[in-house]
Structure formats: C-alpha cells, structure tokens
Design a protein around this motif. Structure first.
Motif, PDB file in Angstrom:
ATOM      1  N   ARG A 313       0.840  -1.207   0.000  1.00 33.42           N
ATOM      2  CA  ARG A 313       0.000   0.000   0.000  1.00 33.42           C
ATOM      3  C   ARG A 313       0.872   1.252   0.000  1.00 33.42           C
ATOM      4  N   TRP A 314       1.989   1.229   0.754  1.00 34.63           N
ATOM      5  CA  TRP A 314       2.896   2.369   0.776  1.00 34.63           C
ATOM      6  C   TRP A 314       3.445   2.631  -0.617  1.00 34.63           C
ATOM      7  N   LEU A 315       3.805   1.575  -1.332  1.00 34.69           N
ATOM      8  CA  LEU A 315       4.295   1.743  -2.703  1.00 34.69           C
ATOM      9  C   LEU A 315       3.208   2.310  -3.612  1.00 34.69           C
ATOM     10  N   LEU A 316       1.969   1.825  -3.439  1.00 37.43           N
ATOM     11  CA  LEU A 316       0.855   2.354  -4.237  1.00 37.43           C
ATOM     12  C   LEU A 316       0.727   3.861  -4.054  1.00 37.43           C
ATOM     13  N   ASN A 317       0.895   4.308  -2.818  1.00 42.66           N
ATOM     14  CA  ASN A 317       0.719   5.730  -2.513  1.00 42.66           C
ATOM     15  C   ASN A 317       1.906   6.588  -2.927  1.00 42.66           C
ATOM     16  N   ASN A 318       3.062   5.968  -3.158  1.00 44.98           N
ATOM     17  CA  ASN A 318       4.272   6.759  -3.360  1.00 44.98           C
ATOM     18  C   ASN A 318       5.046   6.448  -4.643  1.00 44.98           C
ATOM     19  N   LEU A 319       4.546   5.516  -5.441  1.00 50.04           N
ATOM     20  CA  LEU A 319       5.313   5.081  -6.605  1.00 50.04           C
ATOM     21  C   LEU A 319       4.797   5.640  -7.925  1.00 50.04           C
ATOM     22  N   GLY A 320       3.777   6.463  -7.870  1.00 50.78           N
ATOM     23  CA  GLY A 320       3.260   7.041  -9.109  1.00 50.78           C
ATOM     24  C   GLY A 320       2.465   6.042  -9.934  1.00 50.78           C
ATOM     25  N   VAL A 321       1.731   5.141  -9.252  1.00 52.53           N
ATOM     26  CA  VAL A 321       0.857   4.193  -9.927  1.00 52.53           C
ATOM     27  C   VAL A 321      -0.568   4.439  -9.452  1.00 52.53           C
ATOM     28  N   THR A 322      -1.540   3.883 -10.188  1.00 53.21           N
ATOM     29  CA  THR A 322      -2.936   4.208  -9.893  1.00 53.21           C
ATOM     30  C   THR A 322      -3.692   3.091  -9.183  1.00 53.21           C
ATOM     31  N   SER A 323      -3.181   1.859  -9.227  1.00 57.70           N
ATOM     32  CA  SER A 323      -3.929   0.746  -8.644  1.00 57.70           C
ATOM     33  C   SER A 323      -3.005  -0.431  -8.387  1.00 57.70           C
ATOM     34  N   TYR A 324      -3.484  -1.349  -7.554  1.00 58.59           N
ATOM     35  CA  TYR A 324      -2.740  -2.590  -7.323  1.00 58.59           C
ATOM     36  C   TYR A 324      -2.663  -3.408  -8.612  1.00 58.59           C
ATOM     37  N   GLN A 325      -3.721  -3.328  -9.421  1.00 61.27           N
ATOM     38  CA  GLN A 325      -3.715  -4.067 -10.684  1.00 61.27           C
ATOM     39  C   GLN A 325      -2.571  -3.594 -11.573  1.00 61.27           C
ATOM     40  N   GLU A 326      -2.351  -2.274 -11.607  1.00 59.08           N
ATOM     41  CA  GLU A 326      -1.238  -1.746 -12.391  1.00 59.08           C
ATOM     42  C   GLU A 326       0.101  -2.234 -11.826  1.00 59.08           C
ATOM     43  N   MET A 327       0.224  -2.252 -10.511  1.00 60.53           N
ATOM     44  CA  MET A 327       1.457  -2.722  -9.884  1.00 60.53           C
ATOM     45  C   MET A 327       1.703  -4.196 -10.202  1.00 60.53           C
ATOM     46  N   ASN A 328       0.647  -5.008 -10.131  1.00 51.54           N
ATOM     47  CA  ASN A 328       0.790  -6.431 -10.435  1.00 51.54           C
ATOM     48  C   ASN A 328       1.180  -6.649 -11.894  1.00 51.54           C
ATOM     49  N   LYS A 329       0.619  -5.816 -12.780  1.00 53.43           N
ATOM     50  CA  LYS A 329       0.956  -5.924 -14.202  1.00 53.43           C
ATOM     51  C   LYS A 329       2.417  -5.547 -14.433  1.00 53.43           C
ATOM     52  N   LEU A 330       2.881  -4.481 -13.781  1.00 52.86           N
ATOM     53  CA  LEU A 330       4.292  -4.094 -13.890  1.00 52.86           C
ATOM     54  C   LEU A 330       5.195  -5.212 -13.374  1.00 52.86           C
ATOM     55  N   ALA A 331       4.825  -5.782 -12.240  1.00 48.13           N
ATOM     56  CA  ALA A 331       5.642  -6.839 -11.647  1.00 48.13           C
ATOM     57  C   ALA A 331       5.741  -8.049 -12.555  1.00 48.13           C
ATOM     58  N   SER A 332       4.661  -8.345 -13.294  1.00 41.16           N
ATOM     59  CA  SER A 332       4.653  -9.520 -14.172  1.00 41.16           C
ATOM     60  C   SER A 332       5.585  -9.357 -15.371  1.00 41.16           C
ATOM     61  N   GLN A 333       6.036  -8.136 -15.631  1.00 40.58           N
ATOM     62  CA  GLN A 333       6.955  -7.891 -16.753  1.00 40.58           C
ATOM     63  C   GLN A 333       8.409  -8.189 -16.395  1.00 40.58           C
ATOM     64  N   VAL A 334       8.645  -8.508 -15.117  1.00 43.66           N
ATOM     65  CA  VAL A 334      10.007  -8.738 -14.628  1.00 43.66           C
ATOM     66  C   VAL A 334      10.142 -10.197 -14.217  1.00 43.66           C
TER      67      VAL A 334
END
Length: 493
Positions: A313-334
């Motif tokens: 949640r801290w990363l969601l609030n501070n990483l310049g992303v809009t949702s957990y879904q976006e974060m999960n999608k980014l993570a899946s690219q690595v």
C-alpha cells in the motif's frame, strides 16, 4: 430465514447476512464507512471506546436490515468475531470503567516479559504455551499497578467480543478460546491458570463464566433487542477471536491445515494437536474454535507478519501508480528474482517472528541505470511472499506438518506472483476461497445445530481456484536464498 455475523475489527465493524439453509452470503456491510477512532495518549498506547463498538454494531445491523429488507423475526441467530487480546472492564452495575486497551497497545510488554522470566520460561511454555507478553492478562496487571482506583471497581474483565455479547444479552461470559488468547488458560491442567492469577494477583472472580465457542450463549435481552433492532430472545450461537474465526471461515479445523491472510499485516495460522512448543517467543498458541476441554486439544499456532500488505500500500501511494492491478501488471513484466533487487518489508514496527526486532523496510541492490518501478513492484511482492515462507519455516520447526493451505480471495492473494511464489517455495497448493470473517461468523451459527460437515459444505461452495507450485522452482529458491541472506545480514548487525 437467516443468520447474522458480526466481525468487530479495530478499523471497522462488518456485518454479514447468510441464508440459514444454504449458508449463501446475502450481503455484507461496513460501519462506519471511515475508520473507527483510536486514542493514543502516549507512544505505544492504543485504546478504543467499547460503547463506540456497540453503536457501530447496532448501526451496521440496521443498515443491513434496510439493505436486504429483512424483518428482525427472520434472523435466527448471531455469530460474533472480534479483535483479539483487548481488555474491557466493567463495574458491578455493568458500566465500562475505562476505554478498552486493544491488541496493538504495547504498554504491558515489560510486565509480560518479566512474568515470563519470573514464573519460569519452561512453566509458561508447557502450561500457557506462550510468554504472557503483551496479552490481556498483562494489560490487566498494568491497570492494577497504574490505575488502582479503576482496579478497585472491577467486577469483571472481558474481551471485546464478550462485551458485544454482553450488550446483546446482559449476560457476562467468555470462552476457553478467548481465555487462551488472554493467556489465562493452562493447557496442561486444562483449566484457568492458577499460576498466572496468583503471580499477577488477579482475583478469580474477575473471570466471566465460561461457555462453549459454539453453543447457546444467551438470548437478546429487551434492551439489547431495542438498541440493535433485532428480536428479543434471538440467541447468540458463536463467538471467537478474529484469527481463529478467519481460520474457521476457511474451513481450517484439523491438524496440518493452515489459514493465511495477506492484509495490512500477514497471518499464518496453523492447527495442531501437539501441545509441545519450541518457538513460543516467535509464535503464539491459542485454543482453536473446536478445542474442547478434556477431549479435543486442537491448538492454533499464530504467526504474525506486521510488514505485509502495508508495504504494498505504501508503494501504491508513493510510486506514481494508480492501482494494485497496475502494480501487479508491472511486476509480471520482470523475471523471478527482480533482477537482483531485494525488498525487506518489515517497516511496520517490531516483528515478533524476528524476536521483536524493528529492522524497518529496505530496498537493496538497486541499480539506477537498469532497474525501474516494475522491478520494485516485483521485489515487493516477492519480499512479502518470502516473509511468509520464512514464517512457515518457523512453524515447521515448531512441529507443523502442512497438508492444506487456504486463503481468502482478497488483498495480496489476488496476485498470482505472490501466491505462486509461496506455493512454489513450500511445495504446497494454496486454495483460494471467496469468504470473509463476518460471513464465517454468521455461518458458524449452524455448528450448534448441524456440526462441521454442514459448515464445511458451505465453505466448499466458495472455492475460487488453486495456486499450484511451479514445476521449475530453482529460480524461486535462488531468489529466496538471496533475500534470506540480506535479511540475516541485517539481523546480525
């Protein structure tokens, strides 16, 4: 006809309605919409008003009745789940004497640690299965030492769920499971711990009458019915702390079954019938919901990970992303291992499983020329998953042999990366179910009438999917060992 379930948390109250015959979830509401107030007069203190809990419970019941257009005479029983380890005090007239000292209040830590050494570590481990720690008994002793006027007026102490049941019924009672979470239960003697009461100088008459976890615990009084909007005489049929209840909600009842929760903090709750403990300083042991004096000795081993979903949640609030879904999608690219980036997620205070060390959260091996926020998202999911695996290893060393792991379909377990990482490293399927604590508490009302087979059938209808271990686990293992090496380096500094 319906059963009503109440889940009293520290941030909100959830109220669920389920069908009596099928266990189908009809609706769940939350009260209040925003987080409940918490009072902290000093660093490390955390208190809430029991009267506020009751008002939110009543408002939640009225909200769900209105939403579903259900008359009060169609609600056949009530189940209660609640935040564990809190202390509520009432006088002879039944009035609360002060705000509740809740689970995350740390004022009694030194009292509990002193008791552990003076009672004797072996005695505590073999009889209480825990250090007295920062649990309800130690909080009650804190009142004796620091608020003697309040202490002199005590008629009974209660846990948070006991208080809600009391407001419904005007009856003061508790459960063995509840007493064990307060560290009042002697598992070897299978009774209330005289050793602890004597050491803390707590009169036995402070302890409420004990009732079974699932039984007829009392009927709604005239005042309880009027305030809650339910029918007078409606029975309370079940009560348990939130973690044992969450395990029950996932059909985790027997030795070798494990419930996992990946919310703000993470929890791994494993059932065993072995009373021996090795990791009492890092793992808590409580009577499970189906513990029965003299017969069934099922224990819930609870391992808590403070730095879990709060990291994401801290990363969601501070990483310049809009949702957990976006974060999960980014993570899946690595790729697995996040190209060497390791994230240590323990940034939410002292971690009991790390022997109460507060090491904070750290990102290591970050290369500004090569790594992106996608790498950080992957490293975060893996780092939190690795902390779960680390915790499961502690439980295995404490005698747990996992044969089934179940989790709710929410929070971190919605991420395939997170769940697959854990499943692959422990070599165990993780079953996902679409249920909640409030739904589980409502369904548990059926236990007094039809038992566990019917209840288990309700839960099986909520099955969503199974995360299976990857066949090629080598890359997971390499990444985990690299993470573990960084953690142990920090711990040994």
């Amino acid at each position: 006809m319906y059963f009503l379930g109440i889940d009293l948390g520290s941030s909100s109250v959830k109220v669920a309605l389920v069908a009596h015959t099928s266990g189908k979830s009809i609706a769940v509401v939350q009260e209040p919409e925003k987080e409940m107030s918490m009072f902290s007069r000093k660093k490390g203190w955390a208190e809430q008003s029991p009267e506020d809990w009751w008002n939110h419970v009543c408002n939640g019941i009225k909200k769900i009745k209105k939403k579903c257009q259900i008359p009060e005479n169609e609600i056949l029983g009530i189940g209660i789940a609640y935040q564990m380890h809190g202390l509520v005090l009432i006088d002879e007239q039944g009035n609360t004497l002060r705000k509740s000292i809740i689970w995350c209040d740390s004022r009694a830590v030194d009292i509990g640690n002193k008791a552990y050494h003076e009672i004797g570590e072996q005695v505590c481990d073999t009889h209480l299965l825990n250090s007295p720690g920062n649990f309800t008994a130690s909080k009650l002793r804190w009142i004796k030492e620091n608020e003697p006027t309040t202490y002199s007026k005590i008629a009974k102490f209660m846990l948070p769920g006991d208080y809600i049941a009391y407001r419904f019924t005007d009856k003061v009672n508790t459960t063995i499971s509840g007493l064990s979470e307060g560290i009042f239960w002697d598992f070897k003697e299978d009774n209330i711990s005289k050793t602890l009461l004597d050491y803390y100088e707590i009169p036995s008459h402070f302890i409420p009458e004990t009732v079974a976890t699932y039984t007829h615990q009392g009927n709604l009084s005239k005042s309880g019915a009027k305030e809650s909007g339910l029918k007078e005489g409606t029975p309370i049929l079940y009560r348990a702390g939130d973690q044992p209840n969450n395990a029950l909600s996932l059909n985790v009842l027997h030795p070798g079954e494990i419930a996992a929760t990946g919310g703000t903090s993470g929890v791994v709750y494993a059932v065993t019938d072995n009373l021996s403990v090795k990791e009492s300083s890092r793992v808590n042991n409580f009577a499970h919901v189906n513990y029965q004096k003299g017969t069934v000795k099922n224990i819930g081993k609870l391992l808590c990970i403070n730095g879990a979903g709060i990291q994401y949640r801290w990363l969601l609030n501070n990483l310049g992303v809009t949702s957990y879904q976006e974060m999960n999608k980014l993570a899946s690219q690595v790729a697995i291992g996040a190209d060497g980036v390791c994230l240590i997620p323990f940034g939410n205070g002292a971690e009991r499983m790390l022997n109460n060390q507060d090491i904070g959260s750290r990102i290591v091996n970050l290369d500004f020329n090569r790594h992106t926020k996608a790498h950080i998202c992957r490293a975060a999911l893996e780092g939190i998953a690795f902390s779960f695996v680390y915790g499961i290893e502690i439980l295995v060393s404490d005698g747990i042999k996992a044969r089934a792991i179940r989790a709710g379909n929410d929070n971190l377990f919605r991420s395939g990366i997170f769940a697959s990482t854990i499943a692959s490293l422990i070599g165990q399927d993780i079953e996902i179910y679409d249920t909640t604590g409030a739904i589980g508490a409502a369904r548990a009302c059926i236990l007094s009438e039809k038992g566990y087979e019917t209840f288990s059938a309700y839960v099986k209808n909520d099955y969503v999917m199974t995360h299976k271990p990857e066949k090629e686990r080598q890359h997971f293992e390499i990444a985990y060992q690299n993470w573990k090496k960084e953690l142990e380096f920090i711990l040994n500094q």
